[in-house]
Design an enzyme around this catalytic site. Sequence first.
Site, PDB file in Angstrom:
ATOM      1  N   HIS A 160      -5.340  -4.036  -1.075  1.00  0.00           N
ATOM      2  CA  HIS A 160      -5.105  -3.070  -2.148  1.00  0.00           C
ATOM      3  C   HIS A 160      -5.052  -3.764  -3.505  1.00  0.00           C
ATOM      4  O   HIS A 160      -4.309  -3.342  -4.397  1.00  0.00           O
ATOM      5  CB  HIS A 160      -3.833  -2.279  -1.870  1.00  0.00           C
ATOM      6  CG  HIS A 160      -3.968  -1.370  -0.699  1.00  0.00           C
ATOM      7  ND1 HIS A 160      -4.496  -0.087  -0.808  1.00  0.00           N
ATOM      8  CD2 HIS A 160      -3.683  -1.552   0.611  1.00  0.00           C
ATOM      9  CE1 HIS A 160      -4.501   0.480   0.388  1.00  0.00           C
ATOM     10  NE2 HIS A 160      -4.022  -0.376   1.263  1.00  0.00           N
ATOM     11  N   SER A 210       0.795  -1.225   0.000  1.00  0.00           N
ATOM     12  CA  SER A 210       0.000   0.000   0.000  1.00  0.00           C
ATOM     13  C   SER A 210       0.826   1.272   0.000  1.00  0.00           C
ATOM     14  O   SER A 210       0.346   2.309  -0.443  1.00  0.00           O
ATOM     15  CB  SER A 210      -0.944   0.015   1.207  1.00  0.00           C
ATOM     16  OG  SER A 210      -0.215  -0.017   2.414  1.00  0.00           O
ATOM     17  N   LYS A 227     -12.460  -0.886   1.187  1.00  0.00           N
ATOM     18  CA  LYS A 227     -11.784  -0.134   0.125  1.00  0.00           C
ATOM     19  C   LYS A 227     -12.607  -0.250  -1.163  1.00  0.00           C
ATOM     20  O   LYS A 227     -13.611   0.424  -1.313  1.00  0.00           O
ATOM     21  CB  LYS A 227     -10.337  -0.602  -0.016  1.00  0.00           C
ATOM     22  CG  LYS A 227      -9.489  -0.248   1.213  1.00  0.00           C
ATOM     23  CD  LYS A 227      -8.057  -0.668   1.076  1.00  0.00           C
ATOM     24  CE  LYS A 227      -7.192  -0.137   2.199  1.00  0.00           C
ATOM     25  NZ  LYS A 227      -7.581  -0.563   3.545  1.00  0.00           N
TER      26      LYS A 227
END
Length: 447
Positions: free
Chosen positions: A262, A234, A293
């Site tokens: 991610h 990340s 996310k």
Amino acid sequence: MWRGAAVRLLRGGGAGSPRAASGAAVAELRRRLESELEDIQGAGTWKSERIIASRQGPHLRLTSGGAGTYEAAGRALGLFPRCDARVSLSFPAGILNFCANNYLGLSSHPEVIRAAVEALEKFGAGLSSVRFICGTQSIHKDLEEKIARFHQREDAILYASCFDANTGIFEALLTPEDAVLSDELNHASIIDGIRLCKANKYRYKHMDMQDLEAKLQDAQKHRLRLVATDGAFSMDGDIAPLREICQLAQKYDALVFIDECHATGFLGPNGRGTDELLGVMDKVTIINSTLGKALGGAAGGYTTGPKPLIELLRQRSRPYLFSNSLPPAVVGCASKALDLLMDSNAIAQSMAAKTQRFRSKMTAAGFSISGKDHPICPVMLGDARLAAVMAEDMLNRGIYVIGFSYPVVPKGKARIRVQISAVHSDEDIDRCVEAFTEVGRKHGALP
């Protein structure tokens, strides 16, 4: 009210009384905290919170006071009297957001919001309980089944966050007879989770396959060997060499664990993550990822993998056993986000061109961008103060980005991390690059 509470807290009785002793202890605590806060400020690594007054998305509205209102209150209480954090007290209209993990733009997608509202109305605000007592609803089981199907795994288990998933798995799975081999730049939650377990711990150099192989050779004396890595890192925007990791794992009879926070939703042809991107879905044993996310942006995390492992986690994983169930609205958001992804890969595929546009234009302007082909695009600056000052100047130009410095990243590796979203337009990206170029020249980051 806060000032009155602080005064009452510090007002003690006569010498030797418990209240006087308590007051002395609080005064000493205050002195130590003030000193530590001054050190943070002096190092140029003070982190101010900017307050958003709108939905998460590519365009934001910030409050006029920003973080300054909280810092003013803190100074009034004497918590950090000499704090001089750099805070903009007025913001230009039309703030462009380039620092959220809202990769697919689903946090404000109308269908995702509608699914949350429907779940809230049908199943309530929350369960007031942990899963195994009185906190499992049909939507929790449905989402776990959907996650397993999305990743093409046997089963899945939900957590309050992926941080919880990472701190819950290693202790439950590994014993003193086992070994875990971790990339040195793994996420803090992986590091914390490994610390909690009693397995033999190896740390290999970042994405260094020779070092990993040497440590796998040394770890042959242990019963079970687990290689743990972020799929996409990340802070640096680089992608783990999963093909090589899986080859070594097969050679030395080890298992592979990846954190896909991610990557889930936008890497790979169908957004399933780095294992799909690199063609090793059948060689990765365990996946941990997040719902907070790309998958709706609300909260929650999960582990997916072999069914016996998931059953073991339901019995022994402490964050699962002792944390409240995910709220129904959050479950509804994530479930709809997965539906959208499994119905079409168009949103996931839109990321590549936008990421390439930003990276190529910033490189042409003279900036050093870490990583490769990932929507996390760290603009490497080195100096913590430079990163903080440039980030504020970017905000004054209507671009919301954040400077990252120690301890979030190593000393001397300060950066402004830019994150591209599927809902950014080409015009948004070009405006961001233009602002970076102006600010970089102003502060000497560009010639």
